[in-house]
Design a protein around this motif. Structure first.
Motif, PDB file in Angstrom:
ATOM      1  N   HIS A  39      52.893  31.555   0.426  1.00  0.00           N
ATOM      2  CA  HIS A  39      52.052  32.499  -0.579  1.00  0.00           C
ATOM      3  C   HIS A  39      51.996  31.922  -1.641  1.00  0.00           C
ATOM      4  CE1 HIS A  39      51.223  36.046  -2.610  1.00  0.00           C
ATOM      5  NE2 HIS A  39      52.090  36.122  -3.337  1.00  0.00           N
ATOM      6  N   TRP A  40      53.515  31.906  -2.093  1.00  0.00           N
ATOM      7  CA  TRP A  40      53.731  31.414  -3.788  1.00  0.00           C
ATOM      8  C   TRP A  40      53.358  29.562  -3.825  1.00  0.00           C
ATOM      9  CZ3 TRP A  40      59.808  33.203  -1.853  1.00  0.00           C
ATOM     10  CH2 TRP A  40      59.429  34.330  -2.499  1.00  0.00           C
ATOM     11  N   ASN A  41      53.272  28.798  -2.792  1.00  0.00           N
ATOM     12  CA  ASN A  41      53.014  27.862  -3.198  1.00  0.00           C
ATOM     13  C   ASN A  41      51.870  26.645  -3.106  1.00  0.00           C
ATOM     14  OD1 ASN A  41      56.002  26.887  -4.819  1.00  0.00           O
ATOM     15  ND2 ASN A  41      56.700  27.451  -2.647  1.00  0.00           N
ATOM     16  N   VAL A  42      50.754  27.992  -2.561  1.00  0.00           N
ATOM     17  CA  VAL A  42      49.347  26.824  -1.896  1.00  0.00           C
ATOM     18  C   VAL A  42      49.018  26.958  -3.222  1.00  0.00           C
ATOM     19  CG1 VAL A  42      48.736  29.946  -2.290  1.00  0.00           C
ATOM     20  CG2 VAL A  42      48.407  27.910  -0.607  1.00  0.00           C
ATOM     21  N   THR A  43      48.235  25.932  -3.111  1.00  0.00           N
ATOM     22  CA  THR A  43      47.978  25.816  -4.201  1.00  0.00           C
ATOM     23  C   THR A  43      45.703  25.357  -3.502  1.00  0.00           C
ATOM     24  OG1 THR A  43      48.070  22.672  -3.930  1.00  0.00           O
ATOM     25  CG2 THR A  43      49.040  24.580  -5.785  1.00  0.00           C
ATOM     26  N   GLY A  44      44.254  24.983  -4.503  1.00  0.00           N
ATOM     27  CA  GLY A  44      43.717  23.932  -3.836  1.00  0.00           C
ATOM     28  C   GLY A  44      42.852  24.480  -3.843  1.00  0.00           C
ATOM     29  N   PRO A  45      42.016  24.303  -3.616  1.00  0.00           N
ATOM     30  CA  PRO A  45      40.066  25.167  -3.478  1.00  0.00           C
ATOM     31  C   PRO A  45      39.569  27.001  -3.564  1.00  0.00           C
ATOM     32  CG  PRO A  45      39.898  24.283  -2.292  1.00  0.00           C
ATOM     33  CD  PRO A  45      41.098  23.632  -3.098  1.00  0.00           C
ATOM     34  N   PHE A  46      40.962  26.744  -2.140  1.00  0.00           N
ATOM     35  CA  PHE A  46      41.268  28.266  -1.459  1.00  0.00           C
ATOM     36  C   PHE A  46      42.335  29.505  -2.143  1.00  0.00           C
ATOM     37  CE2 PHE A  46      38.399  25.561   1.160  1.00  0.00           C
ATOM     38  CZ  PHE A  46      37.105  25.804   0.728  1.00  0.00           C
ATOM     39  N   PHE A  47      43.138  28.765  -3.002  1.00  0.00           N
ATOM     40  CA  PHE A  47      43.865  29.622  -3.742  1.00  0.00           C
ATOM     41  C   PHE A  47      44.132  30.574  -3.361  1.00  0.00           C
ATOM     42  CE2 PHE A  47      46.241  31.924  -7.092  1.00  0.00           C
ATOM     43  CZ  PHE A  47      47.488  31.246  -6.707  1.00  0.00           C
ATOM     44  N   GLN A  48      42.706  32.013  -3.974  1.00  0.00           N
ATOM     45  CA  GLN A  48      42.878  32.208  -4.522  1.00  0.00           C
ATOM     46  C   GLN A  48      43.362  33.670  -2.890  1.00  0.00           C
ATOM     47  OE1 GLN A  48      43.782  34.474  -7.065  1.00  0.00           O
ATOM     48  NE2 GLN A  48      43.158  36.643  -5.574  1.00  0.00           N
ATOM     49  N   SER A 100      49.675  20.644   1.314  1.00  0.00           N
ATOM     50  CA  SER A 100      48.438  20.967   1.400  1.00  0.00           C
ATOM     51  C   SER A 100      48.615  22.174   1.919  1.00  0.00           C
ATOM     52  CB  SER A 100      47.397  19.915   1.685  1.00  0.00           C
ATOM     53  OG  SER A 100      47.505  20.122   3.481  1.00  0.00           O
ATOM     54  N   ALA A 101      47.432  22.859   1.331  1.00  0.00           N
ATOM     55  CA  ALA A 101      47.368  24.557   1.849  1.00  0.00           C
ATOM     56  C   ALA A 101      46.442  24.047   3.401  1.00  0.00           C
ATOM     57  CB  ALA A 101      45.424  24.734   1.806  1.00  0.00           C
ATOM     58  N   GLU A 102      45.365  22.986   3.973  1.00  0.00           N
ATOM     59  CA  GLU A 102      45.486  22.708   4.722  1.00  0.00           C
ATOM     60  C   GLU A 102      47.081  22.464   6.104  1.00  0.00           C
ATOM     61  OE1 GLU A 102      41.994  20.181   7.661  1.00  0.00           O
ATOM     62  OE2 GLU A 102      43.343  19.166   5.848  1.00  0.00           O
ATOM     63  N   GLU A 103      47.523  22.065   5.560  1.00  0.00           N
ATOM     64  CA  GLU A 103      49.121  22.175   6.528  1.00  0.00           C
ATOM     65  C   GLU A 103      50.105  22.771   5.764  1.00  0.00           C
ATOM     66  OE1 GLU A 103      50.612  17.601   5.935  1.00  0.00           O
ATOM     67  OE2 GLU A 103      49.775  17.913   3.281  1.00  0.00           O
ATOM     68  N   MET A 104      49.913  23.724   4.990  1.00  0.00           N
ATOM     69  CA  MET A 104      49.965  24.766   5.524  1.00  0.00           C
ATOM     70  C   MET A 104      49.533  25.879   6.561  1.00  0.00           C
ATOM     71  SD  MET A 104      50.583  26.081   1.347  1.00  0.00           S
ATOM     72  CE  MET A 104      51.643  25.064   0.673  1.00  0.00           C
ATOM     73  N   ILE A 105      48.750  26.008   6.586  1.00  0.00           N
ATOM     74  CA  ILE A 105      48.000  26.315   7.506  1.00  0.00           C
ATOM     75  C   ILE A 105      48.139  26.020   9.099  1.00  0.00           C
ATOM     76  CG2 ILE A 105      45.434  27.134   8.840  1.00  0.00           C
ATOM     77  CD1 ILE A 105      44.443  27.237   5.485  1.00  0.00           C
TER      78      ILE A 105
END
Length: 158
Positions: A39-48, A100-105
């Motif tokens: 939650h704190w560290n996500v970045t990228g086009p789907f951040f919000q 990355s956000a994808e790796e987080m998911i």
């Protein structure tokens, strides 16, 4: 004065259920930390979208941690509550560094599925001891984690 626990579950079974619930607690708390980190560290086009989604998830997990710990205590077992204890008991792999956000998911899918496997083990122990209260709690956790894994996995499909 110590009053003996007499809830219709023998001491050996209460210990086994408590140990299983302690593993579930450790997995749940570790997943809570992982989700909060993302939650704190996500970045990228789907951040919000992901920032809000991860907040919903860690908020739900915070409530679950309390419910699991309270059930452990109701069985007369001391609930684990330190990072050291959680690290020993948890099956969830820690994530460090910038991913990355994808790796987080993907990691969250894996972690929710890990919690599901732990919960299934605990469910069997609780059912074998006719502990409907623990079985119900664990069954409810299974529904949440299976659904969350499915929804997260859907983000990864094109």
């Amino acid at each position: 004065m110590n009053k003996a626990i007499n809830i219709g579950i023998n001491e050996k079974s209460r210990e086994e259920i408590g140990q299983g619930l302690s593993r579930l607690l450790a997995d749940t708390y570790t997943l809570y930390l992982q989700t909060h980190n993302f939650h704190w560290n996500v970045t990228g086009p789907f951040f919000q979208q992901l920032h809000v989604l991860f907040e919903e998830h860690y908020t739900e997990l915070a409530t679950a941690v309390d419910e699991i710990a309270e059930r452990i205590r109701a069985l007369g077992i001391l609930a684990p509550g330190t990072y050291q204890e959680f690290a020993k008991l948890s099956s969830i792999e820690e994530v460090t560094g910038n991913i990355s956000a994808e790796e987080m998911i993907g990691r969250l899918v894996d972690s929710h599925e890990t919690v599901v496997r732990t919960a299934r083990e605990v469910l069997t122990i609780a059912q074998d001891a006719d502990d409907e209260s623990s079985a119900s709690l664990v069954g409810d956790r299974l529904v949440v984690h299976e659904k969350t894994a499915w929804m997260l996995r859907s983000h990864l499909q094109s």
